[in-house]
Design a protein around this motif. Structure first.
Motif, PDB file in Angstrom:
ATOM      1  N   LEU A 251      23.115 -53.233 -12.769  1.00 47.66           N
ATOM      2  CA  LEU A 251      22.209 -52.829 -11.462  1.00 47.66           C
ATOM      3  C   LEU A 251      21.047 -52.445 -11.725  1.00 47.66           C
ATOM      4  O   LEU A 251      20.838 -52.622 -13.327  1.00 47.66           O
ATOM      5  CB  LEU A 251      22.852 -51.644 -11.547  1.00 47.66           C
ATOM      6  N   PRO A 252      20.145 -52.971 -10.778  1.00 52.56           N
ATOM      7  CA  PRO A 252      19.890 -54.128 -10.022  1.00 52.56           C
ATOM      8  C   PRO A 252      20.618 -54.864 -10.051  1.00 52.56           C
ATOM      9  O   PRO A 252      20.074 -55.529 -11.485  1.00 52.56           O
ATOM     10  CB  PRO A 252      19.024 -53.581  -9.304  1.00 52.56           C
ATOM     11  N   SER A 253      21.648 -55.966  -8.870  1.00 52.56           N
ATOM     12  CA  SER A 253      22.240 -57.075  -9.610  1.00 52.56           C
ATOM     13  C   SER A 253      22.375 -57.673  -7.968  1.00 52.56           C
ATOM     14  O   SER A 253      21.395 -57.255  -6.361  1.00 52.56           O
ATOM     15  CB  SER A 253      23.628 -57.152 -10.113  1.00 52.56           C
ATOM     16  N   ARG A 254      22.074 -59.138  -8.148  1.00 53.17           N
ATOM     17  CA  ARG A 254      22.203 -59.780  -6.144  1.00 53.17           C
ATOM     18  C   ARG A 254      23.122 -58.665  -5.402  1.00 53.17           C
ATOM     19  O   ARG A 254      22.898 -58.695  -4.344  1.00 53.17           O
ATOM     20  CB  ARG A 254      22.291 -61.756  -6.509  1.00 53.17           C
ATOM     21  N   GLU A 255      24.449 -58.819  -5.929  1.00 53.99           N
ATOM     22  CA  GLU A 255      25.760 -58.718  -5.179  1.00 53.99           C
ATOM     23  C   GLU A 255      25.156 -57.204  -5.075  1.00 53.99           C
ATOM     24  O   GLU A 255      25.995 -56.210  -3.730  1.00 53.99           O
ATOM     25  CB  GLU A 255      26.587 -58.358  -5.945  1.00 53.99           C
ATOM     26  N   CYS A 256      24.134 -56.335  -6.189  1.00 53.66           N
ATOM     27  CA  CYS A 256      24.454 -54.971  -5.032  1.00 53.66           C
ATOM     28  C   CYS A 256      23.414 -54.711  -6.250  1.00 53.66           C
ATOM     29  O   CYS A 256      22.621 -54.463  -7.091  1.00 53.66           O
ATOM     30  CB  CYS A 256      25.568 -54.062  -6.155  1.00 53.66           C
ATOM     31  N   ARG A 257      21.855 -53.267  -4.874  1.00 54.21           N
ATOM     32  CA  ARG A 257      21.055 -53.297  -5.693  1.00 54.21           C
ATOM     33  C   ARG A 257      21.030 -51.549  -6.222  1.00 54.21           C
ATOM     34  O   ARG A 257      20.596 -51.152  -6.511  1.00 54.21           O
ATOM     35  CB  ARG A 257      19.815 -52.845  -3.922  1.00 54.21           C
ATOM     36  N   SER A 258      21.848 -51.064  -5.057  1.00 55.08           N
ATOM     37  CA  SER A 258      21.909 -49.601  -5.378  1.00 55.08           C
ATOM     38  C   SER A 258      23.461 -48.526  -5.500  1.00 55.08           C
ATOM     39  O   SER A 258      23.714 -49.629  -4.454  1.00 55.08           O
ATOM     40  CB  SER A 258      21.457 -48.938  -5.226  1.00 55.08           C
ATOM     41  N   VAL A 259      24.095 -47.215  -6.465  1.00 55.61           N
ATOM     42  CA  VAL A 259      25.652 -47.146  -5.847  1.00 55.61           C
ATOM     43  C   VAL A 259      25.147 -45.897  -5.273  1.00 55.61           C
ATOM     44  O   VAL A 259      24.518 -44.884  -7.472  1.00 55.61           O
ATOM     45  CB  VAL A 259      26.272 -47.465  -6.602  1.00 55.61           C
ATOM     46  N   GLY A 260      24.788 -45.012  -4.733  1.00 53.46           N
ATOM     47  CA  GLY A 260      24.370 -43.019  -4.464  1.00 53.46           C
ATOM     48  C   GLY A 260      23.085 -44.149  -4.688  1.00 53.46           C
ATOM     49  O   GLY A 260      22.145 -44.654  -4.483  1.00 53.46           O
ATOM     50  N   PRO A 261      22.531 -42.922  -5.637  1.00 51.22           N
ATOM     51  CA  PRO A 261      20.953 -42.865  -5.888  1.00 51.22           C
ATOM     52  C   PRO A 261      20.653 -43.929  -7.769  1.00 51.22           C
ATOM     53  O   PRO A 261      20.147 -44.497  -7.725  1.00 51.22           O
ATOM     54  CB  PRO A 261      21.217 -41.221  -6.638  1.00 51.22           C
ATOM     55  N   PHE A 262      21.528 -44.237  -7.720  1.00 52.03           N
ATOM     56  CA  PHE A 262      22.047 -45.181  -9.401  1.00 52.03           C
ATOM     57  C   PHE A 262      21.445 -46.665  -8.438  1.00 52.03           C
ATOM     58  O   PHE A 262      21.910 -47.297  -7.927  1.00 52.03           O
ATOM     59  CB  PHE A 262      23.495 -45.552  -9.858  1.00 52.03           C
TER      60      PHE A 262
END
Length: 288
Positions: free
Chosen positions: A23-34
Protein backbone atom coordinates in the motif's frame (compact mmCIF):
# COMPACT_ATOMS: atom_id res chain seq x y z
CA UNK A 1 -17.06 -17.14 -3.20
CA UNK A 2 -16.72 -13.36 -3.47
CA UNK A 3 -13.80 -12.32 -5.65
CA UNK A 4 -10.96 -11.07 -3.46
CA UNK A 5 -8.70 -8.13 -4.21
CA UNK A 6 -5.16 -9.51 -3.99
CA UNK A 7 -2.23 -7.08 -3.95
CA UNK A 8 1.30 -8.30 -4.60
CA UNK A 9 3.71 -5.78 -3.08
CA UNK A 10 6.47 -4.04 -4.96
CA UNK A 11 10.03 -4.33 -3.63
CA UNK A 12 11.71 -1.15 -2.42
CA UNK A 13 14.86 -0.19 -0.52
CA UNK A 14 15.00 2.26 2.39
CA UNK A 15 18.52 3.23 3.44
CA UNK A 16 19.74 -0.28 2.59
CA UNK A 17 16.82 -2.07 4.28
CA UNK A 18 14.85 -4.20 1.78
CA UNK A 19 11.09 -3.79 2.10
CA UNK A 20 7.87 -4.87 0.43
CA UNK A 21 5.19 -2.18 -0.07
CA UNK A 22 1.65 -3.34 -0.88
CA UNK A 23 0.00 0.00 0.00
CA UNK A 24 -0.67 2.28 -1.70
CA UNK A 25 -1.22 0.38 -4.93
CA UNK A 26 -3.14 0.74 -8.16
CA UNK A 27 -5.67 -1.80 -6.91
CA UNK A 28 -6.20 -0.22 -3.50
CA UNK A 29 -5.31 3.20 -2.10
CA UNK A 30 -6.34 2.61 1.51
CA UNK A 31 -7.85 0.11 3.95
CA UNK A 32 -9.63 1.93 6.75
CA UNK A 33 -7.20 4.67 7.85
CA UNK A 34 -4.15 2.74 6.52
CA UNK A 35 -2.70 4.50 3.48
CA UNK A 36 0.86 3.15 3.53
CA UNK A 37 2.17 -0.28 4.50
CA UNK A 38 5.85 -1.30 4.54
CA UNK A 39 7.06 -4.78 5.42
CA UNK A 40 10.72 -4.53 6.47
CA UNK A 41 11.99 -7.93 5.39
CA UNK A 42 14.05 -10.01 7.80
CA UNK A 43 17.61 -8.76 7.28
CA UNK A 44 20.82 -9.67 9.07
CA UNK A 45 23.18 -6.73 9.63
CA UNK A 46 26.88 -7.36 10.23
CA UNK A 47 28.64 -5.61 13.15
CA UNK A 48 29.08 -1.94 12.31
CA UNK A 49 26.16 -1.87 9.88
CA UNK A 50 22.66 -0.58 10.52
CA UNK A 51 19.83 1.58 9.30
CA UNK A 52 19.87 5.37 9.52
CA UNK A 53 16.82 7.23 8.22
CA UNK A 54 17.83 10.86 8.58
CA UNK A 55 15.56 13.76 9.54
CA UNK A 56 12.48 13.93 7.34
CA UNK A 57 9.08 15.64 7.65
CA UNK A 58 5.45 14.49 7.92
CA UNK A 59 2.01 16.06 7.95
CA UNK A 60 -1.52 14.69 8.21
CA UNK A 61 -0.76 11.15 9.35
CA UNK A 62 0.31 8.90 12.19
CA UNK A 63 3.25 6.53 11.79
CA UNK A 64 3.24 3.21 13.63
CA UNK A 65 6.38 1.09 13.86
CA UNK A 66 6.10 -2.50 15.09
CA UNK A 67 9.06 -4.90 15.06
CA UNK A 68 9.23 -8.67 15.20
CA UNK A 69 13.01 -8.69 15.59
CA UNK A 70 15.66 -6.08 16.35
CA UNK A 71 15.28 -2.53 17.66
CA UNK A 72 15.14 1.05 16.37
CA UNK A 73 15.84 4.42 17.98
CA UNK A 74 13.10 7.00 17.39
CA UNK A 75 13.86 10.73 17.74
CA UNK A 76 11.56 13.57 16.75
CA UNK A 77 11.15 17.33 16.78
CA UNK A 78 9.00 17.12 19.92
CA UNK A 79 12.13 16.03 21.81
CA UNK A 80 11.21 12.34 22.00
CA UNK A 81 14.16 9.92 22.13
CA UNK A 82 13.05 6.30 22.48
CA UNK A 83 14.54 2.88 21.75
CA UNK A 84 11.77 0.69 20.33
CA UNK A 85 12.19 -3.03 20.99
CA UNK A 86 10.52 -5.93 19.22
CA UNK A 87 6.86 -6.11 20.26
CA UNK A 88 6.64 -2.42 21.24
CA UNK A 89 4.52 0.16 19.42
CA UNK A 90 6.07 3.46 18.38
CA UNK A 91 3.23 5.87 17.57
CA UNK A 92 3.77 9.36 16.17
CA UNK A 93 1.01 11.74 15.08
CA UNK A 94 2.36 14.42 12.77
CA UNK A 95 -0.30 17.12 12.93
CA UNK A 96 0.67 20.14 10.83
CA UNK A 97 4.46 19.61 11.00
CA UNK A 98 6.81 17.12 12.60
CA UNK A 99 10.23 15.70 11.77
CA UNK A 100 11.77 12.46 12.97
CA UNK A 101 14.72 10.12 12.71
CA UNK A 102 14.79 6.33 12.89
CA UNK A 103 18.09 4.50 13.23
CA UNK A 104 19.75 1.43 14.65
CA UNK A 105 20.78 1.95 18.30
CA UNK A 106 24.55 2.13 18.66
CA UNK A 107 24.76 -0.81 21.09
CA UNK A 108 22.91 -3.08 18.66
CA UNK A 109 24.88 -1.79 15.69
CA UNK A 110 28.18 -2.69 17.36
CA UNK A 111 27.25 -6.34 17.87
CA UNK A 112 25.35 -7.13 14.66
CA UNK A 113 21.65 -7.88 14.64
CA UNK A 114 18.57 -8.90 12.67
CA UNK A 115 15.76 -6.50 11.78
CA UNK A 116 12.22 -7.48 10.80
CA UNK A 117 9.00 -5.53 11.18
CA UNK A 118 6.25 -3.34 9.83
CA UNK A 119 5.80 0.39 9.48
CA UNK A 120 2.42 1.80 8.50
CA UNK A 121 0.91 5.24 8.01
CA UNK A 122 -2.63 6.00 9.12
CA UNK A 123 -4.24 9.08 7.60
CA UNK A 124 -5.51 11.46 10.26
CA UNK A 125 -9.21 12.41 10.18
CA UNK A 126 -9.74 15.83 8.62
CA UNK A 127 -10.25 17.49 12.00
CA UNK A 128 -6.85 16.14 13.17
CA UNK A 129 -4.81 16.85 10.05
CA UNK A 130 -3.45 20.10 11.49
CA UNK A 131 -2.48 21.10 15.00
CA UNK A 132 0.24 19.86 17.37
CA UNK A 133 2.08 16.58 16.93
CA UNK A 134 2.21 13.77 19.49
CA UNK A 135 4.43 10.79 20.29
CA UNK A 136 3.82 7.80 22.54
CA UNK A 137 5.66 4.55 23.16
CA UNK A 138 3.79 1.42 24.22
CA UNK A 139 5.89 -1.49 25.57
CA UNK A 140 5.05 -4.98 24.39
CA UNK A 141 3.65 -5.92 27.81
CA UNK A 142 1.00 -3.18 27.51
CA UNK A 143 -0.61 -4.68 24.40
CA UNK A 144 -3.56 -7.04 24.99
CA UNK A 145 -3.18 -10.66 23.89
CA UNK A 146 -5.63 -13.49 23.33
CA UNK A 147 -4.18 -17.01 23.19
CA UNK A 148 -6.75 -19.73 22.65
CA UNK A 149 -6.88 -23.09 20.86
CA UNK A 150 -3.63 -22.55 19.00
CA UNK A 151 -4.38 -19.01 17.81
CA UNK A 152 -2.58 -16.04 19.36
CA UNK A 153 -3.85 -12.52 18.65
CA UNK A 154 -1.94 -9.42 19.77
CA UNK A 155 -3.89 -6.18 19.32
CA UNK A 156 -1.31 -3.66 18.06
CA UNK A 157 -3.73 -0.73 17.69
CA UNK A 158 -7.46 -0.06 17.77
CA UNK A 159 -9.96 -2.69 18.79
CA UNK A 160 -11.11 -6.08 17.56
CA UNK A 161 -11.38 -9.74 18.51
CA UNK A 162 -12.70 -8.58 21.94
CA UNK A 163 -9.42 -6.74 22.61
CA UNK A 164 -8.55 -3.03 22.83
CA UNK A 165 -5.06 -1.54 22.44
CA UNK A 166 -3.83 1.47 24.47
CA UNK A 167 -2.42 3.16 21.34
CA UNK A 168 -4.26 6.51 20.91
CA UNK A 169 -5.69 6.01 17.41
CA UNK A 170 -7.73 8.87 15.94
CA UNK A 171 -10.46 6.88 14.16
CA UNK A 172 -11.97 3.36 14.35
CA UNK A 173 -8.99 1.07 13.70
CA UNK A 174 -8.12 -2.62 13.62
CA UNK A 175 -4.49 -3.75 13.64
CA UNK A 176 -3.77 -7.24 14.95
CA UNK A 177 -0.80 -9.59 14.78
CA UNK A 178 -1.97 -13.20 14.44
CA UNK A 179 0.00 -16.43 14.89
CA UNK A 180 -1.84 -19.65 14.03
CA UNK A 181 -0.72 -23.22 14.64
CA UNK A 182 -1.26 -25.84 11.96
CA UNK A 183 -4.92 -26.87 11.44
CA UNK A 184 -6.37 -24.01 13.50
CA UNK A 185 -9.07 -21.60 12.34
CA UNK A 186 -9.84 -17.93 12.96
CA UNK A 187 -13.11 -16.15 12.25
CA UNK A 188 -12.57 -12.55 11.12
CA UNK A 189 -15.71 -10.68 12.22
CA UNK A 190 -17.32 -7.88 10.24
CA UNK A 191 -17.08 -5.35 13.11
CA UNK A 192 -14.93 -3.05 10.94
CA UNK A 193 -16.18 -2.01 7.52
CA UNK A 194 -12.81 -2.22 5.75
CA UNK A 195 -10.39 -5.07 6.48
CA UNK A 196 -7.37 -6.74 4.91
CA UNK A 197 -5.00 -9.62 5.65
CA UNK A 198 -1.26 -9.55 5.02
CA UNK A 199 0.53 -12.92 5.13
CA UNK A 200 4.00 -12.75 6.65
CA UNK A 201 4.81 -16.44 6.76
CA UNK A 202 3.18 -19.86 6.35
CA UNK A 203 0.33 -21.40 4.40
CA UNK A 204 -3.15 -20.15 5.18
CA UNK A 205 -6.51 -20.45 3.44
CA UNK A 206 -9.23 -17.80 3.38
CA UNK A 207 -12.62 -19.42 2.83
CA UNK A 208 -10.83 -22.32 1.13
CA UNK A 209 -8.59 -20.20 -1.09
CA UNK A 210 -4.85 -20.44 -0.43
CA UNK A 211 -3.22 -17.04 0.16
CA UNK A 212 0.25 -16.28 -1.16
CA UNK A 213 2.97 -15.37 1.31
CA UNK A 214 3.61 -11.60 1.21
CA UNK A 215 0.26 -10.92 -0.40
CA UNK A 216 -2.24 -8.37 0.89
CA UNK A 217 -5.84 -9.49 0.54
CA UNK A 218 -8.68 -6.98 0.88
CA UNK A 219 -11.79 -8.57 2.38
CA UNK A 220 -15.32 -7.79 1.15
CA UNK A 221 -17.28 -5.47 3.44
CA UNK A 222 -19.99 -6.89 5.65
CA UNK A 223 -18.86 -10.52 5.48
CA UNK A 224 -17.44 -12.66 8.24
CA UNK A 225 -14.60 -14.73 6.82
CA UNK A 226 -12.62 -17.70 8.12
CA UNK A 227 -8.90 -18.38 7.98
CA UNK A 228 -7.55 -21.94 8.12
CA UNK A 229 -3.86 -22.60 8.80
CA UNK A 230 -2.38 -25.34 6.63
CA UNK A 231 0.91 -24.83 8.49
CA UNK A 232 2.11 -22.66 11.33
CA UNK A 233 1.58 -19.15 10.02
CA UNK A 234 2.09 -15.50 10.88
CA UNK A 235 -0.07 -12.68 9.54
CA UNK A 236 -1.66 -9.34 10.33
CA UNK A 237 -5.30 -8.31 10.06
CA UNK A 238 -5.92 -4.57 9.73
CA UNK A 239 -8.45 -1.96 8.67
CA UNK A 240 -11.11 0.21 10.23
CA UNK A 241 -13.65 2.82 9.22
CA UNK A 242 -13.37 4.27 5.70
CA UNK A 243 -11.54 7.56 5.37
CA UNK A 244 -13.69 10.68 5.70
CA UNK A 245 -12.69 11.77 2.20
CA UNK A 246 -9.95 11.16 -0.36
CA UNK A 247 -6.31 11.65 0.58
CA UNK A 248 -3.35 12.71 -1.49
CA UNK A 249 0.12 11.33 -0.74
CA UNK A 250 3.18 13.22 -1.89
CA UNK A 251 6.55 12.03 -0.59
CA UNK A 252 6.14 11.99 3.23
CA UNK A 253 3.04 14.17 3.27
CA UNK A 254 -0.60 13.09 3.49
CA UNK A 255 -3.48 15.55 3.24
CA UNK A 256 -7.05 15.99 2.07
CA UNK A 257 -6.14 19.43 0.68
CA UNK A 258 -3.49 19.51 -2.09
CA UNK A 259 -2.60 23.07 -1.02
CA UNK A 260 -1.45 21.75 2.38
CA UNK A 261 0.98 19.40 0.65
CA UNK A 262 2.36 22.16 -1.56
CA UNK A 263 2.85 24.40 1.46
CA UNK A 264 4.63 21.59 3.35
CA UNK A 265 6.96 20.98 0.40
CA UNK A 266 7.87 24.64 0.24
CA UNK A 267 8.45 24.87 3.99
CA UNK A 268 10.72 21.83 4.13
CA UNK A 269 12.70 22.99 1.10
CA UNK A 270 13.18 26.41 2.74
CA UNK A 271 14.23 24.95 6.10
CA UNK A 272 11.13 26.39 7.78
CA UNK A 273 10.35 23.27 9.80
CA UNK A 274 10.71 21.95 13.38
CA UNK A 275 14.03 20.14 13.82
CA UNK A 276 15.06 17.07 15.79
CA UNK A 277 17.30 18.10 18.72
CA UNK A 278 20.91 17.10 18.18
CA UNK A 279 20.43 16.25 14.50
CA UNK A 280 21.86 18.14 11.53
CA UNK A 281 21.57 15.71 8.63
CA UNK A 282 18.28 15.58 6.78
CA UNK A 283 16.67 14.08 3.70
CA UNK A 284 16.17 16.77 1.09
CA UNK A 285 12.95 17.27 -0.81
CA UNK A 286 12.96 15.00 -3.87
CA UNK A 287 12.52 16.45 -7.32
CA UNK A 288 8.97 15.93 -8.55
Amino acid sequence: MTTLTVIRPRPEDVEGQPILRPLPSRECRSVGPFVFFDHMLLTRYAPGDGMNIRQHPHIGLSTLTYLFDGALQHKDSLGSDQVVQAGDVSWMTAGSAIAHVERTPEALKASGFSLHGLQVWLASPMDHETGPGHYSHHPAASLPVSDNLGVQIRLIAGDGFCLKSPVPVLSPTLYAEVRMQTATTLLIPDEHEERAVYVLEGEVQLEGELLEVHSLVVLPAGQEMTLFAESDCHLVVFGGAPLDGPRRINWNFVASDPAAIEQARQRWAAGDWPTVPGESERIELPVR
